[in-house]
Scaffold this motif. Structure first.
Motif, PDB file in Angstrom:
ATOM      1  N   PRO A  48      32.682  39.729  38.984  1.00 15.54           N
ATOM      2  CA  PRO A  48      33.572  38.727  39.563  1.00 15.54           C
ATOM      3  C   PRO A  48      33.855  38.990  41.036  1.00 15.54           C
ATOM      4  O   PRO A  48      33.809  40.130  41.495  1.00 15.54           O
ATOM      5  CB  PRO A  48      34.846  38.876  38.735  1.00 15.54           C
ATOM      6  CG  PRO A  48      34.775  40.226  38.140  1.00 15.54           C
ATOM      7  CD  PRO A  48      33.327  40.585  38.016  1.00 15.54           C
ATOM      8  N   GLU A  49      34.158  37.930  41.753  1.00 12.49           N
ATOM      9  CA  GLU A  49      34.463  38.043  43.177  1.00 12.49           C
ATOM     10  C   GLU A  49      35.820  38.710  43.399  1.00 12.49           C
ATOM     11  O   GLU A  49      35.974  39.590  44.234  1.00 12.49           O
ATOM     12  CB  GLU A  49      34.447  36.653  43.800  1.00 12.49           C
ATOM     13  CG  GLU A  49      34.598  36.658  45.290  1.00 12.49           C
ATOM     14  CD  GLU A  49      34.459  35.271  45.892  1.00 12.49           C
ATOM     15  OE1 GLU A  49      35.139  35.019  46.900  1.00 12.49           O
ATOM     16  OE2 GLU A  49      33.694  34.449  45.354  1.00 12.49           O
ATOM     17  N   VAL A  50      36.822  38.276  42.627  1.00 14.24           N
ATOM     18  CA  VAL A  50      38.179  38.807  42.722  1.00 14.24           C
ATOM     19  C   VAL A  50      38.671  39.094  41.305  1.00 14.24           C
ATOM     20  O   VAL A  50      38.403  38.326  40.389  1.00 14.24           O
ATOM     21  CB  VAL A  50      39.131  37.808  43.417  1.00 14.24           C
ATOM     22  CG1 VAL A  50      40.561  38.312  43.431  1.00 14.24           C
ATOM     23  CG2 VAL A  50      38.664  37.508  44.834  1.00 14.24           C
ATOM     24  N   ILE A  51      39.400  40.206  41.139  1.00 14.43           N
ATOM     25  CA  ILE A  51      39.926  40.575  39.825  1.00 14.43           C
ATOM     26  C   ILE A  51      41.438  40.727  39.931  1.00 14.43           C
ATOM     27  O   ILE A  51      41.930  41.461  40.792  1.00 14.43           O
ATOM     28  CB  ILE A  51      39.309  41.904  39.333  1.00 14.43           C
ATOM     29  CG1 ILE A  51      37.786  41.779  39.251  1.00 14.43           C
ATOM     30  CG2 ILE A  51      39.901  42.313  37.986  1.00 14.43           C
ATOM     31  CD1 ILE A  51      37.071  43.102  39.037  1.00 14.43           C
ATOM     32  N   ASP A  52      42.170  40.050  39.059  1.00 14.92           N
ATOM     33  CA  ASP A  52      43.626  40.191  38.986  1.00 14.92           C
ATOM     34  C   ASP A  52      43.908  41.443  38.160  1.00 14.92           C
ATOM     35  O   ASP A  52      43.750  41.445  36.941  1.00 14.92           O
ATOM     36  CB  ASP A  52      44.244  38.964  38.332  1.00 14.92           C
ATOM     37  CG  ASP A  52      45.762  39.018  38.275  1.00 14.92           C
ATOM     38  OD1 ASP A  52      46.345  40.130  38.315  1.00 14.92           O
ATOM     39  OD2 ASP A  52      46.378  37.947  38.169  1.00 14.92           O
ATOM     40  N   LEU A  53      44.291  42.527  38.825  1.00 15.26           N
ATOM     41  CA  LEU A  53      44.462  43.802  38.127  1.00 15.26           C
ATOM     42  C   LEU A  53      45.638  43.817  37.160  1.00 15.26           C
ATOM     43  O   LEU A  53      45.647  44.601  36.219  1.00 15.26           O
ATOM     44  CB  LEU A  53      44.571  44.953  39.128  1.00 15.26           C
ATOM     45  CG  LEU A  53      43.306  45.222  39.942  1.00 15.26           C
ATOM     46  CD1 LEU A  53      43.482  46.465  40.811  1.00 15.26           C
ATOM     47  CD2 LEU A  53      42.082  45.365  39.059  1.00 15.26           C
ATOM     48  N   SER A  54      46.622  42.935  37.355  1.00 16.86           N
ATOM     49  CA  SER A  54      47.727  42.897  36.393  1.00 16.86           C
ATOM     50  C   SER A  54      47.211  42.446  35.025  1.00 16.86           C
ATOM     51  O   SER A  54      47.699  42.906  33.994  1.00 16.86           O
ATOM     52  CB  SER A  54      48.850  41.979  36.876  1.00 16.86           C
ATOM     53  OG  SER A  54      48.431  40.637  36.914  1.00 16.86           O
ATOM     54  N   LYS A  55      46.210  41.590  35.008  1.00 16.03           N
ATOM     55  CA  LYS A  55      45.613  41.152  33.756  1.00 16.03           C
ATOM     56  C   LYS A  55      44.667  42.230  33.205  1.00 16.03           C
ATOM     57  O   LYS A  55      44.655  42.495  32.012  1.00 16.03           O
ATOM     58  CB  LYS A  55      44.869  39.837  33.948  1.00 16.03           C
ATOM     59  CG  LYS A  55      45.805  38.679  34.231  1.00 16.03           C
ATOM     60  CD  LYS A  55      45.063  37.385  34.475  1.00 16.03           C
ATOM     61  CE  LYS A  55      46.058  36.274  34.796  1.00 16.03           C
ATOM     62  NZ  LYS A  55      45.395  35.076  35.252  1.00 16.03           N
ATOM     63  N   SER A  56      43.901  42.844  34.073  1.00 16.28           N
ATOM     64  CA  SER A  56      42.954  43.873  33.639  1.00 16.28           C
ATOM     65  C   SER A  56      43.647  45.065  33.003  1.00 16.28           C
ATOM     66  O   SER A  56      43.134  45.657  32.056  1.00 16.28           O
ATOM     67  CB  SER A  56      42.121  44.372  34.823  1.00 16.28           C
ATOM     68  OG  SER A  56      41.323  43.335  35.322  1.00 16.28           O
TER      69      SER A  56
END
Length: 114
Positions: free
Chosen positions: A23-31
């Motif tokens: 992915p281009e951008v990852i939302d770390l709060s979800k990860s």
């Protein structure tokens, strides 16, 4: 005919390379399963890190994937509960790499939480 084959081969290689980039951008709060953050959630610019690093600097395998590697142990990062600054993601993943790569303000909260 030869030119057509070369162009086709280059296009196929480009598709394989682009498809494997993640992915281009990852939302770390979800990860990291952090439903309520105390600071703004990190929108991790995966594309930027990918352009400057090898996959195996962060991941256990060259294929990438969800298994991350601890910068301290080289083994799978067991993140545990991610809360505040006293967590393994900061201490064993982000900060050691930022320090080693001399990222300006690499441990500043606002560097990543924006």
């Amino acid at each position: 005919m030869k030119k057509g084959f070369v162009v086709l081969a280059i296009l196929m290689f480009a598709v394989v390379v682009i498809a494997g980039q993640g992915p281009e951008v990852i939302d770390l709060s979800k990860s990291f399963n952090v439903p309520k953050t105390t600071k703004k959630a990190v929108k991790f610019p995966h594309w930027l890190h990918q352009s400057k690093n090898e996959c195996t600097e962060c991941h256990l395998t060259a294929d990438g994937g969800k298994d991350l590697k601890s910068a301290k142990t080289g083994k799978k990062l067991a993140a545990g509960v991610v809360k505040g600054t006293a967590n393994k993601v900061h201490k064993e993943f982000c900060w050691p790499c930022h320090k080693a790569k001399k990222v300006p303000k690499g441990k500043s909260c606002n560097k990543c939480h924006k």
